[in-house]
Scaffold this motif. Structure first.
Motif, short mmCIF file in Angstrom:
data_model
loop_
_atom_site.label_atom_id
_atom_site.label_comp_id
_atom_site.label_asym_id
_atom_site.label_seq_id
_atom_site.Cartn_x
_atom_site.Cartn_y
_atom_site.Cartn_z
N MET A 195 -2.11 -5.11 2.52
CA MET A 195 -1.15 -5.28 3.33
C MET A 195 -1.41 -6.39 4.39
N THR A 212 -4.01 -10.13 -0.99
CA THR A 212 -3.24 -9.26 -0.34
C THR A 212 -1.80 -9.64 -0.49
N ASN A 223 5.56 -2.46 4.57
CA ASN A 223 5.47 -1.00 3.87
C ASN A 223 5.10 0.09 4.60
N LEU A 232 1.03 -7.43 0.00
CA LEU A 232 2.08 -6.92 0.51
C LEU A 232 2.24 -7.09 1.89
N THR A 233 3.36 -6.93 2.51
CA THR A 233 3.42 -7.32 4.11
C THR A 233 3.48 -5.76 4.42
N SER A 234 2.88 -5.74 5.93
CA SER A 234 2.93 -4.50 6.61
C SER A 234 4.08 -3.68 6.69
#
Lengths: 293, 548
Positions: free
Chosen positions: A57, B10, B16, B12-14
């Motif tokens: 992420m 990377t 999640n 996904l954003t945080s």
């Protein structure tokens, strides 16, 4: 009161793992939104790296290269040159590092980049120590502040990185604080429009490292500005000094009282610190008053 | 949730990651009462209407003001302003000039000709109100705007009670008084001016023809000084003096006037007599710093050349060639534990004399309870319960006849409270319940970093020469710019001003703006409390959150 003026375009995402109440995350929010989407980030190992990352992420909506501690400015220089080679002249290269990666371990790379006047925007989140690894002192730790490696207080004064940078005659150097978010956004926008090396140092009162309450980092930073411990100013071309908050309206005591790292201070030690702040302030105001047109 | 980023390593954003689980406390937007609200005799939402003045929404400010008090222009001139005494800003520099702002909003409404809307629903029940002073008019307004029929009986030829017959025009301009009263009458009041003085028998008749009756007959009987012979030509009763037209006052006032008393009425008498050209001395039991009159009144009286003899009392008065000689003595004044229970002890050998052409005693008024022989008294006033109902169901009493709280705005507040109780009795549920009592915002909760410090903007006063030759208003209104600047000094304690500080200071982007304010995203709020610490008005609180 004046409203805070910058636009949050969602460039920094919720769900990051900064401590509750961390003003480094707060500052990153302002910086990433002010610098905009056409940006490539470079981050040195630091709290910033933790906050932004955590594979798979990312908290930033820009690509970020996680580099090594000594090479942030060199990596940023390389990326900028690659972008220029691709014809992407307007893409900003944003370098994020802590004071360990700036004052100490990354200073050589930063000095070299500054000497070459690389077109990068370098942000130093200055929490005055290696706070990400348990709170050891750095050369940015101020006189008498207790850290994990200086439990009785540091015996030397804080390195004056700003004067070192000014000596490089780079186009733009500024200080800013999470207590002054509009000022922070304005300085980022100003720096973004300048070609060459720009360095902005942000005061980050560290909750665990300084012993500040979860809700008090903004207040601590504000007291740092108001007491003259961390003056807000700009230097253009290494010589033109401008104050952005031009009053020092109180002694350092309220600032110190917010922090456990100064709890052991004797009156004598406190007076020495105050004298250092007064002297630095006098020197700074003289630079402002005597600055060439 | 699987918010996709650009196809990088990377991906996904945080977002999640749910960081709300870290939390043990959650911010709660909770408008909390300001100290001024608690102190206000009409429970005016002061922080709210000053914010509206600050924003330039004067019409909204007037609507907010008149929710609790139909007389903002009057109260802005003569209120004893306990709100200002309670104001948190005193700990920073000086309290906010709430009265001057209320006057500004009230005067604007009069100048613009704003009127009260007719009631939304007409209701069949009717209420008789006896007495057209501040308490009766306040009740009439509150009942009428809720659709009840109101019959108002006033023995005098004009409405206003003490505001008209007790307060001189240099403190309360008559056009202001008329304007604010006319606006109430225009709502459709069944008005009986010059009505017969009511008594118990008349009350019985009204009870038959109305669903409720409210007594607001004031305190019409002057207290008497035992040492003074009121039959003498050189004695004038203060209430009678203040009610008389200026010409009559002039013809009855001699060159040297002694006013006995230290309250507002005594100041009004003294300053009126001074304007008629007399040399005036005020003789009061209390020491000068304990006079019951408002400080501004005393200060202005001194400016106008009135001599104060405080901490002294008259023991006897005898006729001399030009009027009377007052034999007086200095006294020790003991205020007692409860207001009104003072004692005085003469100091031996401190006797002195004062000459007066006219003596005007102004030591207070008593309620005439003999007229209400069927209602149980409680001490010097009618006995009432917590909603101002007497021991006769359906008969309520407010103002000076029912309370020893004798300030005009206190009467307005009582009128409102009784009106709401009557409305609720006749049509249950229509009067909004009073908000639950909550702790008032303390100064420590105000983040003063967001406040500029600058002194209070004082109202200008009329020059002394003009003041001594006429009855023009002494206190002059704030200008538009001054009012805006003074309104900006208000902390808005406990009231959200939508400044966005909470939104911008959240390191977790967990606060979003909504149509009505702000919302906390519980998925991400880590409970740090920065939003609370940086709220300039103290309107956000952290509360324990164990759910996460």
């Amino acid at each position: 009161m004046e409203k805070i003026s910058y636009s949050d375009e969602g460039q920094f995402c919720s769900g990051h793992v900064a401590c509750a109440g961390c003003v480094e995350a707060l500052s990153m929010r302002v910086i990433l939104n002010a610098v905009g989407p056409d940006t490539v980030g470079v981050v040195a190992p630091s709290c910033s790296a933790v906050i932004l990352g955590g594979h798979p992420m990312s908290a930033a909506k820009i690509p970020v290269l996680h580099g090594t501690l000594e090479s942030a400015a060199a990596s940023a220089s390389g990326i900028k040159r690659a972008l220029l080679a691709q014809g992407r002249d307007d893409t900003t290269v944003l370098c994020l590092a802590g004071d360990g990666g700036t004052y100490d371990i990354g200073l050589q790379a930063l000095s070299s980049a500054a000497e070459r006047n690389e077109d990068i925007l370098y942000i130093c989140f200055d929490n005055e120590g290696y706070m990400n690894t348990g709170g050891q002192k750095s050369s940015s730790t101020p006189l008498n502040a207790a850290t994990g490696s200086t439990p009785l207080g540091k015996v030397t004064r804080k390195k004056n990185l700003i004067e070192i940078l000014a000596a490089h005659r780079i186009p733009y150097i500024a200080t800013t604080s999470p207590s002054h978010l509009s000022d922070m956004a304005a300085k980022i926008e100003k720096a973004k429009a300048i070609r060459g090396t720009k360095v902005i140092i942000v005061l980050i009162p560290c909750l665990p490292g300084w012993g500040v309450a979860d809700n008090a980092a903004v207040k601590t930073a504000r007291l740092g500005v108001e007491s003259g411990v961390f003056p807000l100013f700009e230097i253009e071309d290494g010589v033109r000094y401008t104050m952005t908050v031009d009053q020092k309206n109180q002694p350092i005591d309220a600032y110190l009282a917010e922090q456990k790292r100064y709890r052991h201070l004797s009156d004598d030690a406190r007076n020495k610190l105050q004298a250092e702040v007064d002297e630095t302030w006098a020197r700074l105001t003289a630079m402002v008053d005597n600055c060439p047109l | 949730m699987n918010k996709q980023l650009s196809p990088l390593w990377t991906h996904l954003t945080s977002e999640n990651r749910v960081t709300g689980t870290w939390r043990s406390a959650l911010p709660n937007y909770q408008n909390q009462p300001s100290p001024c609200l608690g102190a206000c005799p009409v429970n005016g939402r002061i922080a709210e209407w000053i914010k509206q003045v600050k924003d330039g929404d004067l019409r909204d400010a007037w609507v907010t003001l008149t929710d609790n008090n139909p007389f903002p222009a009057i109260a802005g001139r003569i209120c004893h302003h306990p709100c200002e005494t309670a104001c948190n800003r005193r700990d920073l520099d000086e309290t906010v000039g709430i009265c001057s702002l209320e006057r500004f909003a009230g005067d604007t409404a009069l100048a613009e000709g704003w009127s009260f809307p007719p009631p939304v629903t007409e209701r069949p029940q009717s209420i008789a109100i006896i007495g057209g002073g501040p308490a009766g008019l306040s009740a009439a307004y509150q009942l009428r705007r809720r659709g009840f029929k109101v019959s108002l009986y006033e023995a005098k030829d004009a409405l206003g009670g003490l505001m008209r017959y007790g307060i001189p025009s240099y403190r309360l301009e008559r056009s202001v008084l008329d304007g604010e009263i006319d606006r109430i009458v225009a709502m459709g009041i069944d008005l009986h001016l010059g009505a017969e003085v009511m008594n118990q028998a008349a009350l019985a008749t009204l009870q038959e023809t109305h669903d409720a009756v409210l007594l607001a007959t004031g305190a019409s009987l002057p207290k008497r000084l035992p040492a003074l012979d009121y039959a003498r030509s050189w004695v004038i009763d203060s209430a009678e003096f203040l009610a008389a037209p200026v010409e009559e006052q002039r013809s009855r006032t001699g060159a040297q006037v002694v006013v006995i008393g230290g309250g507002s009425a005594a100041m009004d008498v003294a300053r009126s007599a001074r304007r008629l050209g007399s040399e005036v001395t005020v003789l009061a039991l209390e020491p000068q710093d304990r006079l019951p009159a408002q400080k501004t009144e005393v200060d202005e009286a001194i400016e106008e050349g009135i001599v104060f003899v405080c901490g002294a009392m008259m023991q006897s008065a005898e006729t001399n060639d030009n009027g009377a000689t007052l034999r007086c003595v200095r006294v020790d004044f003991d205020p007692g534990d409860v207001p009104g229970t003072f004692t005085v002890s003469p100091i031996e050998g401190s006797g002195f004399e004062i000459n007066a052409a006219t003596i005007i005693p102004a030591i207070g008024q008593d309620a005439d309870l003999e007229r209400w022989s069927g209602l149980a008294p409680a001490g010097p006033v009618l006995g009432t319960d917590s909603v101002w109902q007497t021991d006769t169901p359906g008969v309520f009493a407010v103002g000076d006849v029912a309370s020893m709280n004798r300030f005009v705005t206190q009467a307005v507040g009582m009128g409102k409270e009784a009106a709401l109780a009557i409305a609720d009795m006749l049509s249950p549920g229509i009067a909004a319940p009073a908000p639950a009592a909550a702790a008032e915002v303390e100064y420590s909760r105000i983040n003063v970093a967001y406040q500029d410090t600058h002194a209070r903007i004082q109202q200008q006063v009329t020059g002394l020469d003009e003041r001594l030759t006429g009855f023009e208003e002494v206190q002059l209104p704030l200008s538009v710019e001054e009012a805006a600047a003074e309104a900006r000094r208000c902390f808005s304690c406990g009231t959200c001003i939508y400044c966005d500080n909470c939104f911008f200071y959240c390191p977790d982007m967990a606060i979003s703006r909504t149509a009505s304010g702000y919302e906390v995203n519980v998925d991400y709020c880590k409970g740090c409390g920065l939003c609370v610490a940086e709220c300039p008005t103290g309107s956000i609180h952290m509360q324990e959150d164990t759910a996460s």
